[in-house]
Motif scaffolding. Structure first.
Motif, PDB file in Angstrom:
ATOM      1  N   MET A   2       0.845  -1.188   0.000  1.00 26.91           N
ATOM      2  CA  MET A   2       0.000   0.000   0.000  1.00 26.91           C
ATOM      3  C   MET A   2       0.875   1.230   0.000  1.00 26.91           C
ATOM      4  N   SER A   3       0.614   2.161  -0.889  1.00 24.09           N
ATOM      5  CA  SER A   3       1.431   3.371  -0.986  1.00 24.09           C
ATOM      6  C   SER A   3       0.578   4.528  -1.460  1.00 24.09           C
ATOM      7  N   ALA A   4       0.769   5.673  -0.799  1.00 16.24           N
ATOM      8  CA  ALA A   4       0.079   6.881  -1.248  1.00 16.24           C
ATOM      9  C   ALA A   4       0.665   7.401  -2.547  1.00 16.24           C
ATOM     10  N   ASN A   5       1.793   6.867  -2.984  1.00 20.62           N
ATOM     11  CA  ASN A   5       2.419   7.319  -4.223  1.00 20.62           C
ATOM     12  C   ASN A   5       2.099   6.391  -5.390  1.00 20.62           C
ATOM     13  N   ALA A   6       1.020   5.604  -5.273  1.00 18.36           N
ATOM     14  CA  ALA A   6       0.645   4.680  -6.347  1.00 18.36           C
ATOM     15  C   ALA A   6       0.258   5.433  -7.606  1.00 18.36           C
ATOM     16  N   LEU A   7      -0.201   6.662  -7.462  1.00 16.94           N
ATOM     17  CA  LEU A   7      -0.527   7.520  -8.610  1.00 16.94           C
ATOM     18  C   LEU A   7       0.318   8.785  -8.537  1.00 16.94           C
ATOM     19  N   PRO A   8       0.497   9.466  -9.654  1.00 18.65           N
ATOM     20  CA  PRO A   8       1.243  10.735  -9.610  1.00 18.65           C
ATOM     21  C   PRO A   8       0.578  11.720  -8.655  1.00 18.65           C
ATOM     22  N   LYS A   9       1.371  12.669  -8.152  1.00 17.54           N
ATOM     23  CA  LYS A   9       0.845  13.658  -7.218  1.00 17.54           C
ATOM     24  C   LYS A   9      -0.316  14.435  -7.804  1.00 17.54           C
ATOM     25  N   GLU A  10      -0.337  14.562  -9.142  1.00 18.26           N
ATOM     26  CA  GLU A  10      -1.384  15.347  -9.779  1.00 18.26           C
ATOM     27  C   GLU A  10      -2.748  14.661  -9.731  1.00 18.26           C
ATOM     28  N   ALA A  11      -2.787  13.340  -9.493  1.00 20.59           N
ATOM     29  CA  ALA A  11      -4.053  12.614  -9.453  1.00 20.59           C
ATOM     30  C   ALA A  11      -4.905  13.105  -8.293  1.00 20.59           C
ATOM     31  N   ARG A  12      -6.191  13.192  -8.512  1.00 20.97           N
ATOM     32  CA  ARG A  12      -7.104  13.692  -7.485  1.00 20.97           C
ATOM     33  C   ARG A  12      -7.426  12.641  -6.446  1.00 20.97           C
ATOM     34  N   VAL A  13      -7.133  11.371  -6.741  1.00 20.18           N
ATOM     35  CA  VAL A  13      -7.500  10.279  -5.844  1.00 20.18           C
ATOM     36  C   VAL A  13      -6.297   9.372  -5.600  1.00 20.18           C
ATOM     37  N   ILE A  14      -6.404   8.553  -4.560  1.00 14.32           N
ATOM     38  CA  ILE A  14      -5.386   7.571  -4.210  1.00 14.32           C
ATOM     39  C   ILE A  14      -5.981   6.185  -4.404  1.00 14.32           C
ATOM     40  N   VAL A  15      -5.346   5.379  -5.238  1.00  9.59           N
ATOM     41  CA  VAL A  15      -5.722   3.973  -5.412  1.00  9.59           C
ATOM     42  C   VAL A  15      -4.744   3.160  -4.583  1.00  9.59           C
ATOM     43  N   LEU A  16      -5.265   2.422  -3.607  1.00 13.14           N
ATOM     44  CA  LEU A  16      -4.404   1.748  -2.641  1.00 13.14           C
ATOM     45  C   LEU A  16      -3.961   0.369  -3.076  1.00 13.14           C
ATOM     46  N   ASN A  17      -4.711  -0.253  -3.990  1.00 19.32           N
ATOM     47  CA  ASN A  17      -4.371  -1.595  -4.447  1.00 19.32           C
ATOM     48  C   ASN A  17      -4.934  -1.765  -5.856  1.00 19.32           C
ATOM     49  N   ALA A  18      -4.205  -2.487  -6.687  1.00 22.14           N
ATOM     50  CA  ALA A  18      -4.649  -2.661  -8.075  1.00 22.14           C
ATOM     51  C   ALA A  18      -5.998  -3.344  -8.176  1.00 22.14           C
ATOM     52  N   GLY A  39     -15.218  18.244  -7.044  1.00 24.81           N
ATOM     53  CA  GLY A  39     -16.521  18.766  -7.414  1.00 24.81           C
ATOM     54  C   GLY A  39     -17.182  17.940  -8.497  1.00 24.81           C
ATOM     55  N   ASP A  40     -18.491  18.015  -8.560  1.00 23.72           N
ATOM     56  CA  ASP A  40     -19.292  17.332  -9.579  1.00 23.72           C
ATOM     57  C   ASP A  40     -18.795  17.710 -10.976  1.00 23.72           C
ATOM     58  N   GLY A  41     -18.564  16.676 -11.809  1.00 21.99           N
ATOM     59  CA  GLY A  41     -18.161  16.907 -13.188  1.00 21.99           C
ATOM     60  C   GLY A  41     -16.667  16.971 -13.405  1.00 21.99           C
ATOM     61  N   ASN A  42     -15.878  16.922 -12.332  1.00 26.08           N
ATOM     62  CA  ASN A  42     -14.421  16.971 -12.463  1.00 26.08           C
ATOM     63  C   ASN A  42     -13.844  15.573 -12.637  1.00 26.08           C
ATOM     64  N   ARG A  43     -12.771  15.473 -13.396  1.00 26.40           N
ATOM     65  CA  ARG A  43     -12.078  14.194 -13.533  1.00 26.40           C
ATOM     66  C   ARG A  43     -11.426  13.828 -12.203  1.00 26.40           C
ATOM     67  N   VAL A  44     -11.385  12.526 -11.914  1.00 29.47           N
ATOM     68  CA  VAL A  44     -10.793  12.072 -10.657  1.00 29.47           C
ATOM     69  C   VAL A  44      -9.349  11.641 -10.840  1.00 29.47           C
ATOM     70  N   GLY A  45      -8.908  11.457 -12.078  1.00 30.66           N
ATOM     71  CA  GLY A  45      -7.516  11.108 -12.318  1.00 30.66           C
ATOM     72  C   GLY A  45      -7.273   9.646 -12.555  1.00 30.66           C
ATOM     73  N   VAL A  46      -8.350   8.865 -12.723  1.00 33.94           N
ATOM     74  CA  VAL A  46      -8.223   7.441 -13.071  1.00 33.94           C
ATOM     75  C   VAL A  46      -8.945   7.261 -14.408  1.00 33.94           C
ATOM     76  N   GLY A  47      -8.197   6.994 -15.457  1.00 33.88           N
ATOM     77  CA  GLY A  47      -8.820   6.841 -16.767  1.00 33.88           C
ATOM     78  C   GLY A  47      -9.651   8.058 -17.130  1.00 33.88           C
ATOM     79  N   ASP A  48     -10.868   7.793 -17.613  1.00 31.43           N
ATOM     80  CA  ASP A  48     -11.774   8.879 -17.982  1.00 31.43           C
ATOM     81  C   ASP A  48     -12.867   9.102 -16.939  1.00 31.43           C
ATOM     82  N   VAL A  49     -12.669   8.577 -15.721  1.00 27.84           N
ATOM     83  CA  VAL A  49     -13.715   8.669 -14.696  1.00 27.84           C
ATOM     84  C   VAL A  49     -13.927  10.124 -14.299  1.00 27.84           C
ATOM     85  N   VAL A  50     -15.206  10.520 -14.288  1.00 31.97           N
ATOM     86  CA  VAL A  50     -15.613  11.871 -13.909  1.00 31.97           C
ATOM     87  C   VAL A  50     -16.558  11.768 -12.726  1.00 31.97           C
ATOM     88  N   ALA A  51     -16.372  12.618 -11.728  1.00 29.21           N
ATOM     89  CA  ALA A  51     -17.251  12.612 -10.557  1.00 29.21           C
ATOM     90  C   ALA A  51     -18.670  12.935 -10.962  1.00 29.21           C
TER      91      ALA A  51
END
Length: 514
Positions: free
Chosen positions: A1-17, A29-41
């Protein structure tokens, strides 16, 4: 488990694949990208809360840390906020593989182990502080105990005794109308006698009323304690009332003061440290930042010969399989499972369930189920082998990483750990717990920078940089380890600077009061 699993610019932390949810580093906020693929809040995601990063079917397991934290109560789309409205818990049914990861504790060679400056006691234990304690056998003697302590702490009674940290009144709400054959009485006796033995006390005075169920003589006999120059006893009825008792108590402590003050710190091995691992006011970052960082520090302490004590049994429920894998023997693993089963029966008997925990604040901070909370809480225990499992307030007689059965309620849990011999505490918090725990110094560790900056006078260490990607678990763990050594050697924690910690002695009030 690492908080650095994604670049610092990512809005979210993925803890495990394997995870199908991620944790928001900050509010999204609603409508913003979360930083994983094309996922939008698809709605607002509060900081520390979970967002789905792929489709989750109704009834499908929700995975965080690579582990099940609950099940979807309806279909969940990528970008949706995952919390109480669409996530529910089922009873934990994880597989237990006893001792699968068991290995010898990797101790450092003796010549490489760190030391600290502590108070060595005649029985070989080592204190990090030099208090005198007043132990109330019953609530009825609490007023006398507190009045006596106030004279020394605030009335000038410690003048010319700078090496005495203070006088602690250990008062509580029990001691009478209790069955002496019951579990609750055994816990109370173990707690009171455990504090009398704690090496952070240079002297102890026990005060009773005189007619209570919890007779001091019986307590001493059951605990193997005996009176002497640094363990005195008295009862209010025998002394002739409150005023005379306060005078006698003051005289008894004055008799100890010069000798207790004369004890000096000397260089001691870290095997003299028994560290209580605690978390309270947890949030969605606890299992990402402060808890694993504390686990890293606990591993370092164990490698240097010290002892780290995990507790709060309801807060390892659903994650206990991670501990039984580390047990050094099947007997240790079975004892842990027996305590889990005891809690299942205890909560059922009291018309409750283990998922009553998380608290309101935990949920506001992003935690949804006890399974999720437990997986983060167990990270405080690091990675070392599990050497032993203790019941509440039992004396800790093994070094290394161990577990003590306690409730999840922090003051009760820490009281059991200190009774067991813990002489220093590390307490992680995301919402902002502020307790002190005399006689043991308490180091507060913040999970996120926002809370740390808001409550900076109460927080000793900030692990929020792990969440933002500006810090690492390893670096933060090293800082915690160095702080443990410094505070054990006499540096004041913030709770000590403000003289907090007189009100957190809370023995487990288990059983009927008649």
């Amino acid at each position: 488990m690492s908080a650095n699993a994604l670049p610092k610019e990512a809005r979210v932390i993925v803890l495990n694949a394997a995870d199908n949810v991620a944790v928001a580093r900050d509010a999204i906020g609603d409508g913003n990208r979360v930083g994983v693929g094309d996922v939008v809040a698809t709605g607002d995601i509060p900081r520390g809360h979970k967002v789905a990063i792929r489709p989750i079917a109704e009834g499908e397991a929700i995975i965080k840390y690579g582990q099940v934290i609950g099940f979807a109560t309806r279909p969940i789309l990528p970008g949706e906020h995952v919390h109480l409205q669409n996530l529910a818990m089922r009873d934990s049914n994880v597989a237990h593989e006893f001792c699968a990861d068991a290995r010898p504790t990797p101790l450092l060679p003796e010549g490489e182990r760190r030391t600290f400056m502590g108070f060595r006691r005649p029985n070989g234990t080592v204190g990090t502080r030099n208090y005198i304690g007043i132990v109330s056998s019953v609530n009825c003697s609490a007023t006398v105990a507190k009045a006596t302590a106030d004279y020394f702490n605030r009335g000038g009674g410690l003048k010319n005794h700078p090496n005495v940290d203070g006088v602690v009144a250990l008062t509580h709400g029990g001691g009478c109308a209790i069955n002496t054959a019951a579990e609750g009485y055994r816990y109370l006796v173990r707690t009171l006698s455990g504090y009398a033995r704690n090496p952070n006390f240079g002297g102890i005075l026990m005060i009773g009323l005189g007619c209570e169920t919890n007779q001091i003589e019986m307590l001493l006999e059951r605990s193997g304690l005996s009176e002497g120059p640094f363990l005195r006893t008295m009862t209010i009825q025998r002394m002739g009332g409150t005023r005379k008792s306060i005078e006698a108590a003051t005289a008894a402590i004055n008799d100890m003061l010069d000798a207790v003050n004369a004890v000096q710190r000397t260089e001691q091995p870290l095997s003299g440290l028994t560290l209580a691992l605690q978390c309270g006011g947890s949030d969605g970052y606890s299992g990402i930042s402060a808890n694993p960082a504390l686990g890293y520090a606990a591993d370092l302490l164990v490698r240097h010969g010290g002892t780290a004590v995990l507790s709060e049994t309801p807060e390892i429920y659903g994650a206990e399989h991670l501990l039984t894998r580390r047990a050094t023997s099947p007997e240790v693993a079975r004892k842990l499972m027996e305590r889990i089963e005891w809690w299942r029966q205890y909560t059922a008997k009291n018309e409750a369930e283990l998922n009553n925990n998380p608290s309101h604040g935990n949920k506001a901070g992003g935690l949804t189920t006890i399974l999720e909370k437990s997986l983060g809480a167990v990270a405080k225990g690091g990675t070392m082998p599990l050497e032993a499992v203790y019941e509440y307030a039992e004396q800790i007689d093994r070094t290394g990483f161990v577990f003590m059965d306690t409730p999840g309620y922090d003051p009760v849990a820490v009281t059991g750990q200190v009774a067991g011999g813990c002489n220093i505490i590390c307490f992680t918090t995301g919402r902002g717990s502020v307790s002190g725990f005399k006689p043991a110094p308490c180091i507060k560790i913040a999970t996120n920078t926002t809370m740390y900056e808001h409550m900076q006078e109460d927080m000793d260490i900030n692990c929020g940089g792990i969440v933002t990607g500006d810090d690492t678990i390893e670096a933060a763990g090293e800082r915690i380890f160095e702080k443990i050594i410094a505070v054990a050697s006499g540096e004041r924690s913030l709770s000590e600077t403000f003289d907090y910690g007189d009100n957190e002695f809370v023995p487990w009030p288990l059983g009927a009061v008649t």
